[in-house]
Write a protein that holds these residues in place. Structure first.
Motif, PDB file in Angstrom:
ATOM      1  N   LEU A   1      36.591  49.350  33.855  1.00 21.80           N
ATOM      2  CA  LEU A   1      37.515  48.511  34.618  1.00 21.80           C
ATOM      3  C   LEU A   1      38.939  48.886  34.233  1.00 21.80           C
ATOM      4  CD1 LEU A   1      37.765  45.927  36.504  1.00 21.80           C
ATOM      5  CD2 LEU A   1      38.023  44.633  34.389  1.00 21.80           C
ATOM      6  N   ALA A   2      39.726  49.297  35.217  1.00 23.80           N
ATOM      7  CA  ALA A   2      41.127  49.662  34.981  1.00 23.80           C
ATOM      8  C   ALA A   2      41.274  50.653  33.825  1.00 23.80           C
ATOM      9  CB  ALA A   2      41.958  48.412  34.718  1.00 23.80           C
ATOM     10  N   GLY A   3      40.382  51.652  33.790  1.00 23.96           N
ATOM     11  CA  GLY A   3      40.494  52.714  32.799  1.00 23.96           C
ATOM     12  C   GLY A   3      39.842  52.451  31.462  1.00 23.96           C
ATOM     13  N   THR A   4      39.258  51.280  31.266  1.00 19.15           N
ATOM     14  CA  THR A   4      38.632  50.941  29.990  1.00 19.15           C
ATOM     15  C   THR A   4      37.150  50.645  30.187  1.00 19.15           C
ATOM     16  OG1 THR A   4      40.699  49.995  29.151  1.00 19.15           O
ATOM     17  CG2 THR A   4      38.664  49.361  28.027  1.00 19.15           C
ATOM     18  N   GLN A   5      36.317  51.273  29.362  1.00 22.82           N
ATOM     19  CA  GLN A   5      34.876  51.041  29.438  1.00 22.82           C
ATOM     20  C   GLN A   5      34.492  49.887  28.527  1.00 22.82           C
ATOM     21  OE1 GLN A   5      31.877  53.915  27.811  1.00 22.82           O
ATOM     22  NE2 GLN A   5      31.348  54.211  29.971  1.00 22.82           N
ATOM     23  N   MET A   6      33.617  49.026  29.012  1.00 19.77           N
ATOM     24  CA  MET A   6      33.209  47.839  28.254  1.00 19.77           C
ATOM     25  C   MET A   6      31.813  47.415  28.695  1.00 19.77           C
ATOM     26  SD  MET A   6      35.723  45.160  30.236  1.00 19.77           S
ATOM     27  CE  MET A   6      37.043  46.402  30.239  1.00 19.77           C
ATOM     28  N   PRO A   7      31.148  46.545  27.910  1.00 17.57           N
ATOM     29  CA  PRO A   7      29.835  46.055  28.331  1.00 17.57           C
ATOM     30  C   PRO A   7      29.921  45.385  29.701  1.00 17.57           C
ATOM     31  CG  PRO A   7      30.220  45.517  26.032  1.00 17.57           C
ATOM     32  CD  PRO A   7      31.519  46.039  26.572  1.00 17.57           C
TER      33      PRO A   7
END
Length: 225
Positions: A203-209
């Motif tokens: 999301l918006a360049g950041t990977q997260m769970p």
């Protein structure tokens, strides 16, 4: 009586003892007692007795329903209404925990719930299990259009499904857990999980769970952020 520190509940900087919320729709660690909302956050009461009087008189609504239990837990995306004061709020994520964002009366008619999973039950029905612990029944033939992590947009107070926001690339979403709580952006990529690896979303360049991400719109958010 069991108590919780105010700082641990995700709002305020000074430790202050407050009543705990009763087990309910939202997990205890992700909710705030209604009395604390009325007394400490909105400032409608100076003490617990005054806050309970307001709540017991039916002046506080959560998701279109009068709640008279001071311990009732208010959680993510819940809509709080104080009709007598003509004020409306939505419980939103922030870096400090849950925060109440003031919204207009029109916005208070929309309630967003994420689908955790679904179950086919008897009599041609399917049960959609939602992020707040509640569920809703739909016709089994319609269940295919509702998928895990999609967001249902309900119309309050009828709790009628107005729309379903798909969890897919290009849709608008909000981070609801972790260090970036409250950030918004478009979903750029979704990597499916396995037995040993969690699903990840960019999301918006950041990977997260993936379970940190909550869809709030298609081209644009359907709620005020």
């Amino acid at each position: 009586m069991v108590h919780t520190k105010k700082i641990a509940a995700g709002y305020g900087k000074k430790p202050k003892w407050i009543i705990s919320q009763h087990p309910g729709a939202h997990p205890r660690e992700y909710s705030i007692p209604l009395m604390v909302v009325v007394r400490d956050i909105l400032g409608y009461a100076d003490n617990a007795r005054e806050a309970k009087k307001i709540i017991n008189s039916g002046e506080a609504l959560v998701n279109g329903v009068v709640r008279r239990n001071a311990h009732y837990g208010v959680g993510l995306m819940d809509v709080i209404a104080i009709p007598k004061a003509k004020r409306y709020f939505r419980a939103m994520p922030s870096r400090k925990g849950l925060a109440l964002k003031e919204i207009d009366e029109g916005g208070s008619k929309l309630w967003l719930c994420r689908i955790k999973d679904k179950t086919i039950i008897r009599n041609g029905k399917a049960q959609l299990n939602l992020h707040d612990g509640s569920n809703i029944l739909v016709d089994a033939k319609d269940a295919q259009k509702y998928k895990t992590n999609d967001t249902l947009v309900f119309e309050l107070p009828k709790k009628k499904i107005n729309d379903c926001l798909e969890f897919k690339k290009g849709n608008n979403a909000m981070v609801v857990h972790g260090r970036r709580s409250g950030d918004t952006g478009k979903i750029e990529d979704i990597a499916g999980g396995t037995i040993t690896r969690r699903s990840l979303t960019t999301l918006a360049g950041t990977q997260m769970p993936t379970d940190y991400v909550f869809v709030i719109g298609k081209q644009n958010p359907v709620i005020s952020v």
